[in-house]
Design an enzyme around this catalytic site. Structure first.
Site, short mmCIF file in Angstrom:
data_model
loop_
_atom_site.label_atom_id
_atom_site.label_comp_id
_atom_site.label_asym_id
_atom_site.label_seq_id
_atom_site.Cartn_x
_atom_site.Cartn_y
_atom_site.Cartn_z
N SER A 1 0.96 -1.24 -0.02
CA SER A 1 0.10 -0.03 0.03
C SER A 1 0.87 1.34 -0.01
O SER A 1 0.39 2.37 -0.12
CB SER A 1 -0.92 0.02 1.35
OG SER A 1 -2.09 -0.71 1.03
N LYS B 1 0.00 4.15 -2.67
CA LYS B 1 -0.98 4.96 -2.36
C LYS B 1 -0.31 6.21 -2.34
O LYS B 1 -0.91 7.31 -2.54
CB LYS B 1 -1.87 4.91 -1.29
CG LYS B 1 -2.89 3.54 -1.51
CD LYS B 1 -3.64 3.30 -0.25
CE LYS B 1 -4.42 2.08 -0.25
NZ LYS B 1 -3.83 0.87 -0.53
N SER C 1 -5.69 3.51 4.42
CA SER C 1 -5.14 2.76 3.44
C SER C 1 -6.38 2.06 2.80
O SER C 1 -6.17 0.61 2.38
CB SER C 1 -4.17 1.85 3.94
OG SER C 1 -3.45 0.98 3.04
#
Length: 498
Positions: free
Chosen positions: A133, A136, A331
């Site tokens: 993640s 992102k 997230s």
């Protein structure tokens, strides 16, 4: 001996005076008694008519008084260019001691001075890795640059092709709430109940009566609603869902529950919720709503051009900056993928999976970050096919914190704070990491055999440092890997490193 007339007169006068005095005495005595009895009552009543003397001003205790001077400020000193830059050898000694895998796998990492870009630590920092993640962060930069931190997405209701039809049109807001708009919130900033009330008002103004039919237009996105590289198990677990340009609660059934299965058709789910609110709002106006919702089908290319349909009502989302912060804090894969598609749409590219990855790459190149070795399979980090280096992440964080494009500063609040917020709220609580609590701000990343942490920290000398650590091929579930990342970031926070 006979009295003279003068003496007799005097005697008679005296006698009359005495008699009058004796007759008057009881009245005087009565008045005296009355006065004596009345005095206590006068003293009882008098306070109500007599203004007492002013009371003395009370003395305020010292601890209640306003301070004459302020105490010296405590805590971290403000950032200054003249704060000493840590020595690379000292930084490496600190990090090499703690950045060790728990079992299988290995960590790469890079630490830079945020102001100068000087590399202070480099362990395979240019090696491409699965970032989870941390992806992102790239999406946040692309969205803020392509769309702008102050932009809002509109969800509109348009007049339908028939007089009794209304079309709920998705404009990219997947944080819609089912109730009234909540201006002080990001999730639910735009509410379908508010939109329904405004729609009824508009329909009344143009004289619409009878039964309404709700259609939904989700044509803003193109291509597959699910990225082909995503594992079926991740979709089934609710890590992501088919993507549409409108959704309730970031495609969640309940805004307070961020795990579990998501709606598989968020556009229809949102349209059904809008139809229910429209039915409630329209009851007093004599409007009814037909059961069920249908997708809007635009006229074919062969049909003659029609006039633009009238906009009956609109609600607007929270700002792009606020949505980016929520995406980083929680997230949320779904929100990240939608923001990537909206970045593509803003750049004139198809709002699809490929359009999103292309838009992210373009914005990074324009920012001056090399992408030749970068592989982007999605923009949320759920795909195992992504490949990004720790150096590239550190450069992205540096662009956010100190780069020339000040639009990126909007992402600063999105970085979770160690021990306090977001995906770091339950970390940094033991003796080996407590010194980093409240100081480390970083984006987490976790997949089955992947763990990552990229962010920024002010060290003990007041120097701003950016960092990225990525672990691949790790032992699944090994707690020591997360502890290694947190200890490494804590070491930077406590580092004088001279």
């Amino acid at each position: 001996m006979k009295e003279t007339s003068g003496a007799a007169g005097i005697r008679a006068a005296f006698r009359r005076t005495v008699q009058r005095g004796l007759q008057a005495w009881p009245t005087a005595l009565l008045l005296a008694v009355i006065v004596i009895l009345a005095l206590p009552a006068v003293w009882l009543v008098a306070p109500a008519f007599v203004v007492p003397p002013p009371a003395a001003t009370p003395v305020v205790p010292a601890w209640q008084q306003l301070p004459a001077t302020l105490s010296p400020r405590q805590g971290l000193a403000p950032l200054a260019e003249w704060a000493p830059v840590p020595l690379p050898a000292a930084v490496a000694a600190q990090l090499d001691a703690v950045l060790k895998p728990d079992g299988d796998g290995s960590f790469t990492g890079l630490v830079q001075d945020a102001l100068t870009g000087q590399v202070l630590f480099d362990r395979g920092g240019s090696e491409s890795r699965i970032p989870a993640s941390n992806m992102k962060l790239l999406t946040a930069v692309a969205a803020l640059r392509a769309i702008g931190p102050d932009h809002r997405f509109g969800t509109r209701v348009l007049a339908g092709p028939a007089s009794n039809q209304v079309v709920l049109t998705g404009g990219g807001d997947v944080l819609l709430g089912a109730g009234e708009s909540a201006p002080n919130q990001v999730m639910g900033h735009a509410g379908l109940a508010t939109l329904a009330t405004a729609t009824v008002d508009a329909l009344q103004a143009i004289g619409t009566t009878g039964e309404l039919k709700v259609l939904v237009d989700d044509s803003l996105f193109s291509g597959p609603a699910l990225n082909p590289v995503w594992a079926d198990g991740d979709v089934a677990a609710g890590e992501v869902a088919p993507l549409y340009p409108l959704a309730l609660n970031s495609a969640r059934f309940d805004p307070a529950v961020a795990t579990g299965l998501r709606p598989q058709d968020s556009a229809i789910t949102a349209a059904e919720a809008f139809a229910a609110q429209l039915k409630t709002a329209g009851a007093a106006a004599g409007l009814t709503v037909a059961a069920g919702v249908d997708r809007y089908t635009a006229p074919s290319g062969d049909a003659p051009p029609a006039e633009e349909p009238a906009v009956l009502a609109e609600v607007q989302s929270a700002t792009m900056g606020q949505q980016v912060d929520l995406m980083l804090q929680t997230s949320d894969n779904y929100l990240a993928e939608v923001l990537g598609r909206m970045a593509a749409s803003a750049a004139g590219e198809p709002a699809s999976n490929d359009g999103a990855t292309s838009a992210v790459r373009t914005q990074l190149v324009n920012l001056g970050i090399p992408t030749d070795t970068m592989r982007l399979a999605d923009v949320s980090g759920l795909a195992l096919a992504n490949q990004v280096s720790a150096r590239q992440f550190a450069e992205v964080v540096r662009a956010i914190t100190t780069g020339p494009d000040t639009r990126l500063r909007a992402a600063l609040d999105g970085f979770p704070v160690a021990g306090l917020t977001g995906t770091l709220d339950t970390r940094y609580g033991d003796d080996t990491t407590a010194r980093g609590a409240g100081l480390v701000r970083a984006k987490t990343g976790t997949l089955n055999s992947v763990i990552a942490l990229s962010g920024y920290v002010v060290d003990a000398d007041g120097r701003l440092l950016v960092f990225s650590f990525i672990g691949n091929d790790m032992k699944p579930g090994a707690a020591g890997n997360r502890e290694a990342l947190d200890r490494a970031a804590t070491a930077l926070a406590a580092c004088g490193c001279r």
